[in-house]
Design an enzyme around this catalytic site. Structure first.
Site, PDB file in Angstrom:
ATOM      1  N   SER A 127       0.838  -1.202   0.000  1.00 23.66           N
ATOM      2  CA  SER A 127       0.000   0.000   0.000  1.00 23.66           C
ATOM      3  C   SER A 127       0.877   1.258   0.000  1.00 23.66           C
ATOM      4  CB  SER A 127      -0.962  -0.064   1.193  1.00 23.66           C
ATOM      5  OG  SER A 127      -2.051   0.793   0.997  1.00 23.66           O
ATOM      6  N   ASP A 152      -1.871  13.772  13.667  1.00 22.02           N
ATOM      7  CA  ASP A 152      -2.164  15.127  13.164  1.00 22.02           C
ATOM      8  C   ASP A 152      -1.546  15.369  11.789  1.00 22.02           C
ATOM      9  OD1 ASP A 152      -3.609  15.650  15.415  1.00 22.02           O
ATOM     10  OD2 ASP A 152      -2.072  16.859  16.406  1.00 22.02           O
ATOM     11  N   HIS A 191      -7.380  -6.097   0.750  1.00 26.37           N
ATOM     12  CA  HIS A 191      -6.233  -5.191   0.660  1.00 26.37           C
ATOM     13  C   HIS A 191      -5.065  -5.631   1.548  1.00 26.37           C
ATOM     14  CE1 HIS A 191      -3.996  -1.588  -0.107  1.00 26.37           C
ATOM     15  NE2 HIS A 191      -4.123  -1.134   1.124  1.00 26.37           N
TER      16      HIS A 191
END
Length: 255
Positions: free
Chosen positions: A85, A175, A234
Site C-alpha cells: 500500500s 495530526d 487489501h
C-alpha cells in the site's frame, strides 16, 4: 536525519519490507521470520509511523529519501524491496529514482496511479477516541465501533495505541497524517520508468489494482508481472500469508 526504527531477522541477501498507512513493522514480523530462512530481512517503520521519528513534512519523495538514508546507514548497496500500500508507493518511487539500489521489487496491492482520499472515516474514528481519558484498549475499541464495524480493521488501527504511564498515546503522528492525507494517494510520475523485474501482487477482493490499471503498470514497469491472490482483500499478506509468501519466494528465487 533521525534513523528509522527497524528490526532484522536472518542472514543472507538483504530484503527490506515497508508497511502501509496506519501500519508499522509489527504487521510484518510473522512473514519476516519466514523470509529470514533465506534472507536478511529488515522490517522498517516509515516516518510518522510506529516508533520512527515524527516530522511535519511527509510525502513519497521524503519517504524514498528516508529509505535511501536507511540503506546507506546499514551499508546496503542493493536490496530486494517489498512495499504494501503506502509502502508500495514508497518503494516504487525509490526504484524509479535509485534503480541501481534495487535487486527485485515487490509491490503489494497498490498501483502507480492516483487514488482519491478514502480514509476519512478511519481518521474520524481515530480522533473520536480521547486517548488522555482512556482506561483500557477495550474502551478505545468500543468508542471506535460507532464508526468502524469491522473488528479486524479496529484491531489493526488499535495496534497504534501505546500505554504511556497512566494514559495512552498514538505511536503514529495522527495530526500530520490527517493534515497531509492527500499525499498518500498521489500518483507516480507517469513518465517514470523502472526496467528491472517487478512483481505486483493484488488481492482478488481488493479494488486497489484493477484490470484497467495493467497498461499503466506495464508502461512504467515494463518487466513487471501481476499476480492475484484469490479471496484476499487489501491486507493480503495478513489474510493469505502462505500464498503471499509463496509468490514472493518464487519471484525472488528466479534469475
Amino acid at each position: 536525519m533521525p534513523q528509522l526504527s527497524y528490526k532484522t531477522f536472518g542472514e543472507g541477501e538483504p530484503l527490506i519490507i515497508l508497511h502501509g498507512l496506519f501500519g508499522s513493522l509489527d504487521n510484518w514480523i510473522t512473514l519476516a521470520k519466514k523470509f529470514a530462512d533465506n534472507y536478511k530481512v529488515y522490517i522498517v517503520d516509515q516516518r510518522n509511523h510506529g516508533l520512527s521519528f515524527h516530522d511535519d513534512a511527509w510525502d513519497y519523495d521524503l519517504m524514498a529519501e528516508d529509505l535511501c538514508e536507511f540503506m546507506s546507514t546499514e551499508q546496503l548497496d542493493k536490496a530486494h524491496l517489498i512495499g504494501h500500500s503506502m509502502g508500495g508507493k514508497t518503494v516504487m518511487n525509490f526504484a524509479v529514482k535509485y534503480p541501481e539500489k534495487v535487486d527485485k521489487l515487490i509491490v503489494a496491492d497498490i498501483g502507480p496511479k492516483y487514488y482519491p482520499v478514502h480514509h476519512t472515516t478511519i481518521i474520524k474514528a481515530l480522533y473520536s477516541i480521547d486517548v488522555n481519558a482512556l482506561s483500557s484498549r477495550n474502551e478505545a475499541d468500543e468508542q471506535m465501533q460507532k464508526l468502524i464495524s469491522e473488528f479486524g480493521v479496529r484491531q489493526f488501527l488499535l495496534k497504534n495505541l501505546q500505554r504511556d504511564g497512566d494514559s495512552f498515546r498514538w505511536k503514529m503522528n495522527l495530526d500530520v497524517i490527517a493534515k497531509n492525507i492527500e499525499e498518500v494517494g498521489k500518483a507516480l510520475n507517469q513518465n517514470a520508468t523502472y526496467a528491472q523485474p517487478t512483481l505486483f501482487i493484488r488481492g482478488g477482493k481488493s479494488d486497489y489494482i484493477q484490470d484497467g490499471d495493467f497498461n499503466t503498470i506495464h508502461s512504467i514497469f515494463p518487466k513487471s508481472k501481476i499476480e492475484t491472490i484469490a479471496g484476499a482483500g487489501h491486507w493480503l499478506h495478513a489474510e493469505k500469508p502462505a500464498e503471499f509468501f509463496q509468490l514472493v519466494t518464487e519471484f525472488l528465487a528466479n534469475e
